[in-house]
Design an enzyme around this catalytic site. Structure first.
Site, PDB file in Angstrom:
ATOM      1  N   GLU A 164       0.823  -1.207   0.000  1.00 23.50           N
ATOM      2  CA  GLU A 164       0.000   0.000   0.000  1.00 23.50           C
ATOM      3  C   GLU A 164       0.861   1.263   0.000  1.00 23.50           C
ATOM      4  OE1 GLU A 164      -3.065   0.446  -0.565  1.00 23.50           O
ATOM      5  OE2 GLU A 164      -3.703  -1.641  -0.545  1.00 23.50           O
ATOM      6  N   TYR A 206      -6.472   6.647   4.049  1.00 25.49           N
ATOM      7  CA  TYR A 206      -6.719   5.564   3.088  1.00 25.49           C
ATOM      8  C   TYR A 206      -5.879   4.336   3.415  1.00 25.49           C
ATOM      9  CZ  TYR A 206      -6.001   2.455  -0.740  1.00 25.49           C
ATOM     10  OH  TYR A 206      -5.864   1.306  -1.460  1.00 25.49           O
ATOM     11  N   ASP A 250      -9.673   4.839  -2.522  1.00 25.14           N
ATOM     12  CA  ASP A 250      -8.629   5.402  -3.375  1.00 25.14           C
ATOM     13  C   ASP A 250      -9.262   5.911  -4.663  1.00 25.14           C
ATOM     14  OD1 ASP A 250      -9.277   3.115  -4.765  1.00 25.14           O
ATOM     15  OD2 ASP A 250      -7.238   2.308  -4.853  1.00 25.14           O
TER      16      ASP A 250
END
Length: 350
Positions: A39, A122, A140
């Site tokens: 990520e 996020y 996202d």
């Protein structure tokens, strides 16, 4: 579970992308270290670019403890070319915090994850959902596109972000929330794509209000962007007689902090004047201006670099590195400057 969520999960069970940081659909949460690393790498970067970096990192540092114990310069060098280098500095800093303060175990809550360096809303949501199977939203760009089309949300981004988050949270099922989060990402990446959505293949074709109204390709709407400003600066590239090139490690603070690069004036909004440029020379040498400049576009501005080149005996106190090794360890903008310098050096009849 709503029929909409069930339809997406059924689609995901058959169509999930095989990614090296994922657990297969329905098999449970993925390794938190793998999810976190991927990520961070995926921020502002596409999957195809991230895959080889992720695989190299995992091969070299298979646990967060090993990453934490690695020299930061090695981590930054392995990151070179991936861009957005603050991510790499925070990656190492976060690994150290997890290893030293959390016993090598990532916090399993959004709140705990957001307290770690480099993890925002996020990323915390994605890790909490994918690695710990918590029913939280991970919104996202792909998810924003899917949700604005599904609900025909015409408010431009970024103003629409709260509405998109609420719409996403309303659909998250209590079981398989991690798979749901990844299914949303895959739907946006492979079906609900930016310019030509493949509506006929979409599991949400029937409930999609954007498709029904014929506006899906136009969503999400975005506020107009201002033109990127252009900045100018200078770098000094010095070659020893053996061909090695002079390099430096940039200061931790600022753009490309901690990365290997070439000396020059500080990068500011205003271009340096002639006195500042001359004062920034790393030592006495026959510095020549290369006619060709190096161009690079960052997130918020475009940069034009003038390259000063010299060849000769090593400058006292300077650090040198073989060109091939330097090119591997440098960020892209410095590689471009090196390429310009090498071209000028090869063209020099002397």
């Amino acid at each position: 579970m709503t029929a909409t969520a069930a339809a997406l999960l059924n689609w995901y069970d058959t169509n999930a992308r095989a990614l090296p940081w994922r657990a297969p659909p329905g098999t449970g949460p993925a390794d938190p270290y793998h999810v976190w690393l991927s990520e961070i790498m995926l921020q502002q970067t596409v999957v195809a670019t991230v895959k080889p970096y992720f695989e190299r990192f995992i091969q070299r540092w298979p646990t967060v403890e090993l990453l934490a114990n690695a020299p930061r310069e090695d981590v930054l060098a392995e990151w070179a070319g991936l861009g957005y280098y603050a991510r790499a500095r925070n990656l190492h800093k976060c690994a150290v915090v997890v290893a030293n303060d959390h016993g090598g175990v990532f916090p399993d809550t959004e709140e705990g994850l957001r307290a770690l360096p480099g993890i925002g809303p996020y990323t915390a949501g994605a890790i909490a959902a994918i690695a710990f199977n918590h029913p939280v939203a991970a919104v996202d760009g792909n998810v924003e596109r899917v949700m604005t089309r599904l609900h025909a949300i015409e408010t431009p981004l970024p103003q629409a972000k709260p509405t998109v988050r609420d719409a996403t949270e309303a659909l998250i099922p209590s079981d398989r929330p991690g798979d749901f989060a990844q299914a949303l990402m895959d739907l946006g990446a492979t079906i609900c794509i930016a310019k030509s959505p493949r509506c006929m293949l979409c599991p949400w074709q029937a409930p999609c209000k954007g498709r029904e109204r014929g506006i899906a390709p136009d969503l999400p709407r975005k506020a107009p962007k201002a033109a990127k400003p252009v900045r100018r600066n200078t770098v000094y590239v010095h070659f020893r007689p053996d061909g090695d090139v002079m390099i430096e490690t940039r200061p931790d603070k600022g753009l490309l902090g901690g990365m290997i690069g070439f000396p020059g004036p500080a990068w500011t909004k205003d271009p340096p004047d002639d006195h500042t440029i001359a004062h920034a020379a790393p030592g006495a040498a026959d510095w020549q201006v290369v006619p060709m400049t190096a161009h690079h576009v960052f997130t918020h501005f475009a940069l034009i670099l003038t390259v000063m080149i010299a060849q000769g005996p090593p400058i006292p106190g300077a650090r040198y590195m073989p060109v091939a090794e330097a090119a591997t360890a440098m960020p892209t903008v410095m590689r471009k400057a090196l390429s310009v310098a090498q071209s000028a050096r090869n063209d020099d009849p002397s």
